[in-house]
Design an enzyme around this catalytic site. Structure first.
Site, mmCIF file in Angstrom:
data_model
loop_
_atom_site.group_PDB
_atom_site.id
_atom_site.type_symbol
_atom_site.label_atom_id
_atom_site.label_comp_id
_atom_site.label_asym_id
_atom_site.label_seq_id
_atom_site.Cartn_x
_atom_site.Cartn_y
_atom_site.Cartn_z
ATOM 1 N N TYR A 22 0.841 -1.192 0.000
ATOM 2 C CA TYR A 22 0.000 0.000 0.000
ATOM 3 C C TYR A 22 0.879 1.246 0.000
ATOM 4 O O TYR A 22 2.001 1.230 0.471
ATOM 5 C CB TYR A 22 -1.017 0.014 1.140
ATOM 6 C CG TYR A 22 -0.531 -0.120 2.556
ATOM 7 C CD1 TYR A 22 0.152 0.914 3.191
ATOM 8 C CD2 TYR A 22 -0.814 -1.256 3.303
ATOM 9 C CE1 TYR A 22 0.546 0.815 4.516
ATOM 10 C CE2 TYR A 22 -0.423 -1.374 4.633
ATOM 11 C CZ TYR A 22 0.263 -0.338 5.234
ATOM 12 O OH TYR A 22 0.654 -0.445 6.542
ATOM 13 N N CYS A 23 0.360 2.313 -0.567
ATOM 14 C CA CYS A 23 1.082 3.579 -0.760
ATOM 15 C C CYS A 23 2.468 3.341 -1.365
ATOM 16 O O CYS A 23 3.487 3.747 -0.799
ATOM 17 C CB CYS A 23 1.203 4.340 0.558
ATOM 18 S SG CYS A 23 1.610 6.105 0.341
#
Length: 273
Positions: A143-144
């Site tokens: 994620y990110c």
């Protein structure tokens, strides 16, 4: 230790315990405040540590998901409070096992380019964990994701971002210290699945693969605590006396907090589809 850290006199503000039960919006306001204070020369360069309970910090692009409200309901069902931060990037998880470190620097006398800010934080994390072969490159499936994902053996445990205000720069890293990195990633995977529901979008949201993420405790195969790392960091930068915001700085903090809270409220007021 890199010369920059040895030659700099640091201010140290530890909120790894005091901020846990409070909104993460307060931390973004704190970093904005420090950016102005440090950027103007009213404060020494600052290291701030912060921890918040069960929050998912969304980026602006996340808020543009076609079914964002359903996505946020999934986060709440997992026990997380969603907020929208005042800078770029995508969704990240904050909880009691995630330590955030902010390096707040000044460009008043000398410009610091974006890559230099990232490299400083990378060097700091490497110094905190000298036994680990920490690399910085994008971990697809995390994620990110970004070019300064920090990983060991191809598994991401941290990500770095920057915020710039009035010649002040806050370089921020989240370090997954305790718990399960893959379980945190599952929360974000479920969020994107609910927020997208198979719809095509102009922006390419990450396809989360939980197995690409882990905590430092998992990766180094030893129990590491957030408080242990805070103490190591404090010693690493020369053990300065703790200095939270002073009375003459709180008015500025109030200004930034009001701005951050107001903006977050407007973002979350988007009506249901």
């Amino acid at each position: 230790m890199p010369l920059f850290f040895e030659e700099t006199s640091w201010r140290f503000w530890d909120q790894s315990l005091s901020a846990k039960g409070r909104s993460a919006l307060e931390s973004f306001a704190a970093d904005d405040t420090l950016c102005e204070l440090v950027g103007s020369g009213k404060s020494a360069p600052t290291v701030r540590t912060w921890v918040h309970d069960d929050t998912v910090v969304l980026g602006i692009q996340d808020h543009r998901l076609p079914h964002i409200n359903e996505g946020m309901e999934v986060l709440r069902a997992h026990g997380f409070t969603p907020i929208v931060r005042n800078s770029g990037g995508l969704a990240v998880v904050l909880d009691a096992g995630v330590l955030n470190i902010s390096l707040v620097l000044s460009e008043k006398d000398k410009a610091i380019d974006i890559s230099a800010g990232y490299e400083l934080m990378l060097e700091l994390v490497q110094e905190l964990f000298p036994e680990a072969a920490i690399e910085a490159y994008e971990i697809v499936g995390s994620y990110c994701p970004g070019s300064y994902d920090l990983s060991i053996g191809g598994k991401k445990f941290a990500g770095i971002s920057q915020r710039r205000i009035r010649r002040g720069i806050a370089v921020q890293v989240y370090l997954c210290i305790e718990g399960s990195g893959s379980e945190r990633a599952e929360v974000i995977r479920d969020f994107y699945e609910a927020g997208l529901q198979g719809k095509e979008t102009k922006f390419n949201y990450p396809e989360i693969k939980p197995e690409t993420m882990a905590s430092l405790s998992e990766l180094l195969e030893r129990k590491i605590t957030v408080q242990e790392v805070v103490l190591d960091l404090h010693a690493l930068i020369g053990a300065p006396a703790p200095m939270p915001l002073q009375p003459d700085e709180t008015e500025l903090y109030g200004f930034y907090l009001e701005r951050v809270v107001e903006r977050n409220g407007k973002m979350l007021e988007r009506p249901l589809e």
